[in-house]
Motif scaffolding. Sequence first.
Motif, mmCIF file in Angstrom:
data_model
loop_
_atom_site.group_PDB
_atom_site.id
_atom_site.type_symbol
_atom_site.label_atom_id
_atom_site.label_comp_id
_atom_site.label_asym_id
_atom_site.label_seq_id
_atom_site.Cartn_x
_atom_site.Cartn_y
_atom_site.Cartn_z
ATOM 1 N N GLY A 1 0.826 -1.202 0.000
ATOM 2 C CA GLY A 1 0.000 0.000 0.000
ATOM 3 C C GLY A 1 0.854 1.242 0.000
ATOM 4 N N VAL A 2 0.197 2.383 -0.146
ATOM 5 C CA VAL A 2 0.859 3.684 -0.129
ATOM 6 C C VAL A 2 0.218 4.498 0.982
ATOM 7 N N PHE A 3 1.062 5.031 1.872
ATOM 8 C CA PHE A 3 0.585 5.702 3.074
ATOM 9 C C PHE A 3 1.446 6.934 3.369
ATOM 10 N N THR A 4 0.979 7.746 4.306
ATOM 11 C CA THR A 4 1.834 8.813 4.814
ATOM 12 C C THR A 4 2.941 8.161 5.640
ATOM 13 N N TRP A 5 3.981 8.924 5.941
ATOM 14 C CA TRP A 5 5.155 8.386 6.642
ATOM 15 C C TRP A 5 4.782 7.691 7.951
ATOM 16 N N ASP A 6 4.024 8.359 8.799
ATOM 17 C CA ASP A 6 3.704 7.792 10.115
ATOM 18 C C ASP A 6 2.954 6.470 10.001
ATOM 19 N N ILE A 7 2.009 6.407 9.104
ATOM 20 C CA ILE A 7 1.237 5.174 8.939
ATOM 21 C C ILE A 7 2.100 4.076 8.341
ATOM 22 N N ALA A 8 2.923 4.413 7.354
ATOM 23 C CA ALA A 8 3.808 3.418 6.731
ATOM 24 C C ALA A 8 4.760 2.816 7.761
ATOM 25 N N VAL A 9 5.350 3.645 8.584
ATOM 26 C CA VAL A 9 6.293 3.158 9.602
ATOM 27 C C VAL A 9 5.565 2.318 10.652
ATOM 28 N N THR A 10 4.383 2.758 11.061
ATOM 29 C CA THR A 10 3.610 2.000 12.049
ATOM 30 C C THR A 10 3.236 0.625 11.511
ATOM 31 N N LYS A 11 2.778 0.562 10.270
ATOM 32 C CA LYS A 11 2.413 -0.726 9.662
ATOM 33 C C LYS A 11 3.639 -1.636 9.564
ATOM 34 N N THR A 12 4.773 -1.071 9.190
ATOM 35 C CA THR A 12 6.011 -1.843 9.093
ATOM 36 C C THR A 12 6.384 -2.424 10.459
ATOM 37 N N GLU A 13 6.291 -1.613 11.495
ATOM 38 C CA GLU A 13 6.607 -2.088 12.845
ATOM 39 C C GLU A 13 5.632 -3.183 13.282
ATOM 40 N N GLN A 14 4.361 -3.060 12.906
ATOM 41 C CA GLN A 14 3.373 -4.090 13.246
ATOM 42 C C GLN A 14 3.696 -5.415 12.557
ATOM 43 N N VAL A 15 4.109 -5.339 11.292
ATOM 44 C CA VAL A 15 4.491 -6.559 10.562
ATOM 45 C C VAL A 15 5.679 -7.218 11.246
ATOM 46 N N HIS A 16 6.709 -6.443 11.553
ATOM 47 C CA HIS A 16 7.907 -6.995 12.176
ATOM 48 C C HIS A 16 7.593 -7.588 13.547
ATOM 49 N N ALA A 17 6.726 -6.941 14.324
ATOM 50 C CA ALA A 17 6.361 -7.461 15.645
ATOM 51 C C ALA A 17 5.579 -8.773 15.518
ATOM 52 N N ALA A 18 4.641 -8.830 14.574
ATOM 53 C CA ALA A 18 3.865 -10.069 14.376
ATOM 54 C C ALA A 18 4.765 -11.203 13.914
ATOM 55 N N TYR B 1 8.835 -15.945 12.535
ATOM 56 C CA TYR B 1 9.113 -15.819 11.104
ATOM 57 C C TYR B 1 10.030 -14.621 10.838
ATOM 58 N N PRO B 2 10.846 -14.721 9.793
ATOM 59 C CA PRO B 2 11.754 -13.608 9.462
ATOM 60 C C PRO B 2 11.147 -12.587 8.490
ATOM 61 N N LEU B 3 9.821 -12.542 8.366
ATOM 62 C CA LEU B 3 9.163 -11.654 7.411
ATOM 63 C C LEU B 3 9.561 -10.192 7.639
ATOM 64 N N LYS B 4 9.907 -9.512 6.573
ATOM 65 C CA LYS B 4 10.311 -8.101 6.642
ATOM 66 C C LYS B 4 9.571 -7.302 5.602
ATOM 67 N N CYS B 5 9.411 -6.029 5.885
ATOM 68 C CA CYS B 5 8.921 -5.099 4.873
ATOM 69 C C CYS B 5 9.703 -3.798 5.008
ATOM 70 N N ILE B 6 9.710 -3.040 3.938
ATOM 71 C CA ILE B 6 10.460 -1.797 3.906
ATOM 72 C C ILE B 6 9.537 -0.664 3.462
ATOM 73 N N VAL B 7 10.010 0.566 3.706
ATOM 74 C CA VAL B 7 9.272 1.768 3.318
ATOM 75 C C VAL B 7 10.128 2.522 2.304
ATOM 76 N N GLU B 8 9.524 2.906 1.172
ATOM 77 C CA GLU B 8 10.214 3.675 0.136
ATOM 78 C C GLU B 8 9.327 4.826 -0.293
ATOM 79 N N PRO B 9 9.927 5.926 -0.752
ATOM 80 C CA PRO B 9 9.099 7.026 -1.275
ATOM 81 C C PRO B 9 8.248 6.529 -2.449
ATOM 82 N N ALA B 10 7.020 7.017 -2.506
ATOM 83 C CA ALA B 10 6.103 6.592 -3.572
ATOM 84 C C ALA B 10 6.398 7.336 -4.866
#
Length: 101
Positions: A69-86, A92-101
Amino acid sequence: MKPKIREKPASKSNAKYKEPEQFKVILLNDHYTTMDFVVEVLVVIFHKSVEEANKIMLDVHNKGKGIVGVFTWDIAVTKTEQVHAAAEATGYPLKCIVEPA
């Protein structure tokens, strides 16, 4: 004592507002995280339908990454942290990253 009279504030129509910068959240493939867990993450954290989650999961599996998805910075970082915590909570070693859209 007389109250002070203030000047009328500048019209809001003169103000320039800038849309917030947007960022892509990208899920990365690994060889250990199950497809079912990836779909669950997409449904629970990103509120995707099961059909859309399966499509994104297959992109991640076949192409090595998938845009969630595409989000504002705060939401993108929060979602990324939620994925890493889950992922960490389930081992599991699942990772996601945030990049400028």
